[in-house]
Design a protein around this motif. Sequence first.
Motif, mmCIF file in Angstrom:
data_model
loop_
_atom_site.group_PDB
_atom_site.id
_atom_site.type_symbol
_atom_site.label_atom_id
_atom_site.label_comp_id
_atom_site.label_asym_id
_atom_site.label_seq_id
_atom_site.Cartn_x
_atom_site.Cartn_y
_atom_site.Cartn_z
ATOM 1 N N ASN A 142 54.754 22.205 37.362
ATOM 2 C CA ASN A 142 53.485 22.817 36.977
ATOM 3 C C ASN A 142 53.477 24.305 37.310
ATOM 4 O O ASN A 142 53.379 24.686 38.477
ATOM 5 N N ALA A 198 51.162 26.378 36.909
ATOM 6 C CA ALA A 198 49.830 26.814 37.337
ATOM 7 C C ALA A 198 49.335 26.029 38.551
ATOM 8 O O ALA A 198 48.136 25.997 38.824
ATOM 9 N N HIS A 199 50.255 25.389 39.279
ATOM 10 C CA HIS A 199 49.846 24.554 40.411
ATOM 11 C C HIS A 199 49.086 25.346 41.470
ATOM 12 O O HIS A 199 49.535 26.407 41.918
ATOM 13 N N GLU A 200 47.949 24.824 41.846
ATOM 14 C CA GLU A 200 47.170 25.341 42.964
ATOM 15 C C GLU A 200 46.801 24.154 43.837
ATOM 16 O O GLU A 200 46.131 23.238 43.372
#
Length: 329
Positions: A101, A103-105
Amino acid sequence: MSQDRGPRRPRRLEKCALISASATVLSLTASGCVVVHGEREVLPSATRAEAAKALERFTTAYNKADKAYDASLDADHTTGALAAIDSARLKAGAANHPDGNPAHEPLELTDAKFTIPKKAGWPRWFVADTKANKGGTARWLLVFTRDGLEETWEAAYLTLVAPGKVPEFKTDQDGWAEAVPANATDVSVPPAGLSKDYTTYLQDGGKTFADGVHTSSWRALREKRSTRPGLVTQYIDEPLTNGDYAPLALRTEDGGALVFFTSRHFEKQTAARGASVPTPNKDVLALTDGEIKQSLTMEFVSNEVALDPADGQVSVLGRVQGLTSGKGE
């Protein structure tokens, strides 16, 4: 359409287990193993420390799975509606981003408040009411369940509720909550019937549910979408009530119940002759079988939380829905 699927994976009831001193011990076998009839004894579903640990382990597993787009990394910590939604999301993510991912947060759940019912029988379960670093100011309500003393706690429901909308729960002098039976008749709709009544309402309307974003407004939006020029959109709604999709309810202080339940929804888009179905996004395509020529049928699983009063209309406080599959024709 598809039928109500049972539990996502086999469950087992523990016949012999060592538990804390708070449980009632009925006999001691020759092997030295304590036998507890958890199906009969009225006990808190978990200690508060156990509940906090379950939430921590879920969050850790969820973040690992989200970062890698790998559903196997949190499969042991989710079940029911949340598992159906989450595993499909991760499958689509992996198809479009095989390296993980971008855009992993990490999800952070804080200010956790646990409501733990004292009950007999399985499943044992509890509710975690938390803040999150995602989803704005909404409170995240997660319901954790397990079917045996040595089973892993799994998150079955995840719904988001506006601040101040989570009701006060009825508790005893020790702070343990009260589970409402599925067939309870002292609320407007028995929890076991809420999914069916909700899907019937979405098709036909009626007075069972109060107006709101997830009731009258959703019906109006679907009606608007169904009449777009050159495109016919049909909706079918089905209750989901068996196995890990069974509703779970807590008694509220005013005598009603807060009910978590699941439903399944199909949306079929059919283009007029000479026209085409709007091109879906990459995540939809990743979950779709067949070639989209003139129609696209999408299947969604939705988990809801509703305030079911002792008398009056049911209010749907929150709903989280996810695409689980698609079919092009």
